[in-house]
Motif scaffolding. Structure first.
Motif, PDB file in Angstrom:
ATOM      1  N   GLY A  96      34.301  39.723  41.579  1.00 43.62           N
ATOM      2  CA  GLY A  96      35.747  39.010  41.705  1.00 43.62           C
ATOM      3  C   GLY A  96      36.259  38.893  40.205  1.00 43.62           C
ATOM      4  N   ILE A  97      36.205  37.435  39.939  1.00 40.91           N
ATOM      5  CA  ILE A  97      36.717  36.880  38.618  1.00 40.91           C
ATOM      6  C   ILE A  97      36.995  38.287  37.714  1.00 40.91           C
ATOM      7  CG2 ILE A  97      36.889  35.675  36.624  1.00 40.91           C
ATOM      8  CD1 ILE A  97      34.396  34.012  38.258  1.00 40.91           C
ATOM      9  N   TYR A  98      36.774  39.427  37.177  1.00 39.95           N
ATOM     10  CA  TYR A  98      36.858  39.294  36.343  1.00 39.95           C
ATOM     11  C   TYR A  98      37.793  40.779  37.408  1.00 39.95           C
ATOM     12  CZ  TYR A  98      33.047  38.356  33.474  1.00 39.95           C
ATOM     13  OH  TYR A  98      32.692  37.281  32.462  1.00 39.95           O
ATOM     14  N   TYR A  99      37.670  41.154  37.730  1.00 38.58           N
ATOM     15  CA  TYR A  99      38.537  41.742  39.348  1.00 38.58           C
ATOM     16  C   TYR A  99      39.616  41.603  38.881  1.00 38.58           C
ATOM     17  CZ  TYR A  99      35.285  45.820  40.286  1.00 38.58           C
ATOM     18  OH  TYR A  99      33.971  46.697  40.065  1.00 38.58           O
ATOM     19  N   LYS A 100      40.068  40.265  39.232  1.00 37.99           N
ATOM     20  CA  LYS A 100      40.914  40.196  39.587  1.00 37.99           C
ATOM     21  C   LYS A 100      41.869  39.557  38.518  1.00 37.99           C
ATOM     22  CE  LYS A 100      40.820  36.957  43.240  1.00 37.99           C
ATOM     23  NZ  LYS A 100      40.642  35.114  43.860  1.00 37.99           N
ATOM     24  N   GLU A 101      41.432  39.179  37.338  1.00 39.84           N
ATOM     25  CA  GLU A 101      41.983  39.725  35.706  1.00 39.84           C
ATOM     26  C   GLU A 101      42.473  40.998  35.216  1.00 39.84           C
ATOM     27  OE1 GLU A 101      40.521  38.784  30.976  1.00 39.84           O
ATOM     28  OE2 GLU A 101      38.635  37.443  32.937  1.00 39.84           O
ATOM     29  N   TRP A 102      41.412  41.696  35.263  1.00 44.08           N
ATOM     30  CA  TRP A 102      41.877  43.195  35.212  1.00 44.08           C
ATOM     31  C   TRP A 102      42.722  43.657  35.781  1.00 44.08           C
ATOM     32  CZ3 TRP A 102      35.973  44.365  35.247  1.00 44.08           C
ATOM     33  CH2 TRP A 102      34.896  43.860  34.144  1.00 44.08           C
ATOM     34  N   SER A 103      43.039  43.579  36.897  1.00 43.30           N
ATOM     35  CA  SER A 103      44.293  44.216  38.010  1.00 43.30           C
ATOM     36  C   SER A 103      45.612  43.463  37.651  1.00 43.30           C
ATOM     37  CB  SER A 103      43.149  43.425  38.724  1.00 43.30           C
ATOM     38  OG  SER A 103      42.705  44.596  39.537  1.00 43.30           O
ATOM     39  N   ALA A 104      45.855  42.178  37.396  1.00 44.94           N
ATOM     40  CA  ALA A 104      46.902  41.587  37.288  1.00 44.94           C
ATOM     41  C   ALA A 104      47.215  42.014  35.263  1.00 44.94           C
ATOM     42  CB  ALA A 104      46.207  39.980  36.264  1.00 44.94           C
ATOM     43  N   LYS A 105      45.988  42.883  34.999  1.00 46.39           N
ATOM     44  CA  LYS A 105      46.343  43.455  33.239  1.00 46.39           C
ATOM     45  C   LYS A 105      46.483  45.173  33.075  1.00 46.39           C
ATOM     46  CE  LYS A 105      43.859  39.996  30.333  1.00 46.39           C
ATOM     47  NZ  LYS A 105      44.030  40.215  29.457  1.00 46.39           N
ATOM     48  N   GLU A 107      47.704  48.643  36.226  1.00 43.59           N
ATOM     49  CA  GLU A 107      47.639  48.190  37.397  1.00 43.59           C
ATOM     50  C   GLU A 107      47.912  49.599  38.403  1.00 43.59           C
ATOM     51  OE1 GLU A 107      51.945  50.559  39.005  1.00 43.59           O
ATOM     52  OE2 GLU A 107      52.082  48.988  37.970  1.00 43.59           O
ATOM     53  N   LEU A 108      46.662  50.900  37.307  1.00 45.22           N
ATOM     54  CA  LEU A 108      45.422  51.944  37.977  1.00 45.22           C
ATOM     55  C   LEU A 108      44.706  51.063  38.248  1.00 45.22           C
ATOM     56  CD1 LEU A 108      44.909  54.556  38.474  1.00 45.22           C
ATOM     57  CD2 LEU A 108      44.606  54.629  36.535  1.00 45.22           C
ATOM     58  N   PHE A 109      44.193  50.250  37.406  1.00 45.59           N
ATOM     59  CA  PHE A 109      43.221  49.356  37.441  1.00 45.59           C
ATOM     60  C   PHE A 109      42.604  48.407  39.440  1.00 45.59           C
ATOM     61  CE2 PHE A 109      39.266  45.706  37.910  1.00 45.59           C
ATOM     62  CZ  PHE A 109      38.252  46.656  37.869  1.00 45.59           C
ATOM     63  N   GLU A 110      44.144  47.772  39.300  1.00 43.56           N
ATOM     64  CA  GLU A 110      44.362  47.045  40.900  1.00 43.56           C
ATOM     65  C   GLU A 110      44.264  48.063  41.736  1.00 43.56           C
ATOM     66  OE1 GLU A 110      47.461  43.879  42.401  1.00 43.56           O
ATOM     67  OE2 GLU A 110      48.497  45.306  40.991  1.00 43.56           O
ATOM     68  N   ALA A 112      42.277  51.583  41.887  1.00 44.16           N
ATOM     69  CA  ALA A 112      41.349  51.878  41.911  1.00 44.16           C
ATOM     70  C   ALA A 112      39.698  50.543  42.455  1.00 44.16           C
ATOM     71  CB  ALA A 112      40.809  52.082  40.898  1.00 44.16           C
ATOM     72  N   CYS A 113      39.965  49.309  42.072  1.00 44.55           N
ATOM     73  CA  CYS A 113      38.486  48.002  42.264  1.00 44.55           C
ATOM     74  C   CYS A 113      39.208  48.489  43.669  1.00 44.55           C
ATOM     75  CB  CYS A 113      39.031  47.431  41.766  1.00 44.55           C
ATOM     76  SG  CYS A 113      40.134  46.280  42.108  1.00 44.55           S
ATOM     77  N   GLN A 114      39.900  48.673  44.941  1.00 41.58           N
ATOM     78  CA  GLN A 114      40.143  48.521  46.235  1.00 41.58           C
ATOM     79  C   GLN A 114      38.641  49.971  46.614  1.00 41.58           C
ATOM     80  OE1 GLN A 114      41.267  46.449  47.604  1.00 41.58           O
ATOM     81  NE2 GLN A 114      41.933  45.431  45.761  1.00 41.58           N
ATOM     82  N   GLN A 115      38.849  51.182  45.983  1.00 44.27           N
ATOM     83  CA  GLN A 115      37.292  52.008  46.261  1.00 44.27           C
ATOM     84  C   GLN A 115      36.018  52.197  45.794  1.00 44.27           C
ATOM     85  OE1 GLN A 115      38.914  55.393  45.809  1.00 44.27           O
ATOM     86  NE2 GLN A 115      36.989  56.662  46.841  1.00 44.27           N
ATOM     87  N   PHE A 116      36.452  51.320  44.225  1.00 45.12           N
ATOM     88  CA  PHE A 116      34.869  51.598  42.999  1.00 45.12           C
ATOM     89  C   PHE A 116      34.700  49.926  43.455  1.00 45.12           C
ATOM     90  CE2 PHE A 116      37.850  55.092  42.674  1.00 45.12           C
ATOM     91  CZ  PHE A 116      35.999  56.370  43.144  1.00 45.12           C
ATOM     92  N   TYR A 117      34.926  49.198  43.689  1.00 39.34           N
ATOM     93  CA  TYR A 117      33.883  47.982  44.084  1.00 39.34           C
ATOM     94  C   TYR A 117      32.615  48.008  43.703  1.00 39.34           C
ATOM     95  CZ  TYR A 117      32.227  48.312  49.551  1.00 39.34           C
ATOM     96  OH  TYR A 117      31.802  49.415  49.782  1.00 39.34           O
ATOM     97  N   GLY A 118      31.927  46.484  43.630  1.00 39.47           N
ATOM     98  CA  GLY A 118      30.658  46.202  43.151  1.00 39.47           C
ATOM     99  C   GLY A 118      29.856  47.126  42.626  1.00 39.47           C
TER     100      GLY A 118
END
Length: 143
Positions: A96-105, A107-110, A112-118
């Motif tokens: 979760g910590i990494y996903y927040k950091e990567w999503s802030a940097k 937009e595409l990851f932000e 994608a991570c909704q579907q490809f979590y965990g």
């Protein structure tokens, strides 16, 4: 055989993305009952997800018996299978910590991570890691 629990956030571990993502070729998914069976650390496992996290069964293990050096008799050894799985899936890392950091940097990851979590990098044994890498070199889109 009873199911054991490994409690973790279901957004922190997704078996389908992690075990079928090309890192390891030791896991088979049974779609009928949504269970995974595979081998890790000289142990045959059965895994499934639920709302609390992960459930697992140890089907069999070579870690339970070791030969004593002074005698040729088998000696029972207590193995912490829960700890083995936590280590294998690297559950000490908070995605979760990494996903927040990567999503802030990114937009595409932000999105994608909704579907490809965990999806996690497995802590494989070095030889398995090497062979998995060599085998994955033969995989390509047309295949």
């Amino acid at each position: 055989m009873t199911w054991n629990k490994l409690i973790c956030n279901i957004r922190e571990l997704q078996l389908v993305g992690t075990l079928s993502g090309g890192q390891s070729f030791r896991w088979t998914h049974n779609k009928e009952n949504d269970e995974w069976i595979g081998v890790y650390s000289k142990t045959v496992w059965k895994l499934r997800e639920n709302v609390d996290g992960l459930q697992y069964q140890v089907i069999g293990s070579l870690l339970n018996n070791t030969k004593s050096q002074s005698k040729s008799k088998n000696k029972k050894v207590n193995v912490d299978f829960k700890k083995l799985l936590e280590d294998y899936f690297r559950l000490d890392t908070n995605l979760g910590i990494y996903y927040k950091e990567w999503s802030a940097k990114d937009e595409l990851f932000e999105k994608a991570c909704q579907q490809f979590y965990g999806i996690r990098m497995l802590r494989q044994e070095p030889v398995e890691n090497l062979f998995s890498f060599i085998c994955s070199q033969n995989n390509h889109i047309s295949r």
